[in-house]
Enzyme design. Structure first.
Site, PDB file in Angstrom:
ATOM      1  NE  ARG A  47      -3.655  -2.610   0.422  1.00 13.36           N
ATOM      2  CZ  ARG A  47      -3.302  -3.667  -0.290  1.00 13.36           C
ATOM      3  NH1 ARG A  47      -2.262  -3.850  -0.997  1.00 13.36           N
ATOM      4  NH2 ARG A  47      -4.017  -4.799   0.085  1.00 13.36           N
ATOM      5  CB  SER A 100      -8.413  -2.116   5.282  1.00 16.29           C
ATOM      6  OG  SER A 100      -8.870  -3.530   5.409  1.00 16.29           O
ATOM      7  CD  GLU A 128      -5.330   0.159   3.008  1.00 14.00           C
ATOM      8  OE1 GLU A 128      -5.179  -0.907   3.687  1.00 14.00           O
ATOM      9  OE2 GLU A 128      -5.948  -0.219   1.863  1.00 14.00           O
TER      10      GLU A 128
END
Ligand SMILES: Cc1cc2nc3c(=O)[nH]c(=O)nc-3n(C[C@H](O)[C@H](O)[C@H](O)COP(=O)(O)OP(=O)(O)OC[C@H]3O[C@@H](n4cnc5c(N)ncnc54)[C@H](O)[C@@H]3O)c2cc1C
Length: 301
Positions: free
Chosen positions: A175, A223, A293
């Site tokens: 990520r 998430s 994130e």
């Protein structure tokens, strides 16, 4: 304020930008205050022309489908560029190579690759954003990851000049994507393998599996935290007793502890306070720092 800022743009664009657009309409959490200026280009050339005339000191945010963005309640100062609904070309270049513009939804890439007999692109079906957002985030699901397939990308710099960059020009992690500063993705060439047996059943099975474990259909950003090395953010949050913990109209999902749900009337401040509460509780109980994130942008109310 926003109308004043549009006077800094060339006349053609001043007439086409929208003022005070609620970012809650452009994010999957459905929270966020107004953007001073909101621009949806006609195509990549139009976007380059917009960038060329943008005052160098005007703050700029590019967005896709807003599925990884927490925009604060005070909104965005400066200009927002929306690629979704604008940069939408998707074509096959050769037996195993495709080209897509940044505004193409990842789910469309997944479906089209199945039709072309290419894989593994099914993982894109689980990412409710655009290719541009997936390139910026190195989005991934079910063992697949965006940048494993990137050959080269087309970018625009702040002066509207187009460059083609190789995958090797970027430092790619989980990520995380680090490349030249002040450049934005307008498209990419992606490589897959021939997968003649692949069909939409594979996508359906993956999406069904996801529905069993994630609160799909509720307002979220997927998430919230990245997984720390060797562990899962969801496990840490759940074992800290935080499932269902609520601030205002936002709560930690009962189905998947790494999701935060807006039940309808949450403000960005509720979501951000909940994020901070989860971080401090997990740090106190497990001694582990959770990192977001989701990208948090904009001004507080
Ligand atoms: C229900 C749900 C499930 C999810 N599941 C997953 C999953 O399995 N795996 C996963 O990785 N993610 C998942 N996500 C998160 C999200 O879908 C991805 O991060 C996606 O890649 C974001 O794309 P977007 O177009 O919505 O980007 P946005 O949210 O609009 O933007 C995200 C970031 O990318 C930047 N950006 C956007 N477009 C460009 C561009 N063209 N050039 C440069 N920068 C750009 C933005 O400035 C911002 O910093 C999920 C989200 C939801 C709501």
């Amino acid at each position: 304020m926003s109308a004043q800022r549009s006077q800094e743009l060339a006349a053609e664009f001043a007439a086409r930008v929208l003022h005070g657009v609620s970012m809650a309409k452009h994010t999957s959490w459905h929270v966020g205050g107004p953007a001073d200026l909101f621009f949806t280009p006609r195509d990549a050339a139009d976007l380059a022309a917009f960038m060329r005339q943008l005052p160098p000191d005007m703050p700029l945010l590019w967005i896709g489908l807003g599925s990884n963005l927490l925009v604060r309640d005070g909104g965005i100062r400066g200009a927002v560029v929306a690629t979704h609904g604008a940069l939408g070309a998707l074509e096959r270049l050769s037996a195993t190579r495709i080209q897509a513009e940044a505004g193409v939804p990842c789910a469309r890439i997944a479906r089209q690759c199945v039709k072309w007999g290419l894989g593994p692109a099914e993982f894109f079906a689980g990412i409710p954003g655009t290719l541009g957002g997936a390139l910026a985030m190195n989005a991934g699901a079910w063992g697949g990851e965006t940048w494993r397939h990137v050959i080269e990308v087309d970018v625009l710099d702040r002066r509207g000049t187009r460059h083609t960059r190789q995958a090797a020009d970027y430092e790619i992690g989980y990520r995380s994507v680090k490349g030249p500063d002040n450049e934005w993705f307008i498209g990419a060439r992606l490589e897959f393998e021939r997968a003649p047996g692949v069909n939409t059943d594979a996508i359906r099975e993956l999406l069904d599996k996801r529905k069993e474990t994630q609160p799909i259909g509720e307002w979220s950003c997927g998430s919230v935290f990245t997984n720390p090395p060797g562990d899962h953010a969801a496990r840490l949050i759940e074992s800290a007793g935080l499932k269902g913990f609520r601030i205002g109209d936002a709560s930690v999902s009962l189905k998947h502890a790494n999701f935060i749900i807006n039940h309808g009337a949450a403000r960005a401040a509720d979501v951000e306070a909940l994020i901070m509460h989860v971080q401090s509780t997990v740090a106190r109980i497990h001694g582990i720092s959770l990192h977001t994130e989701v990208r948090i942008v904009g001004e507080p109310a």
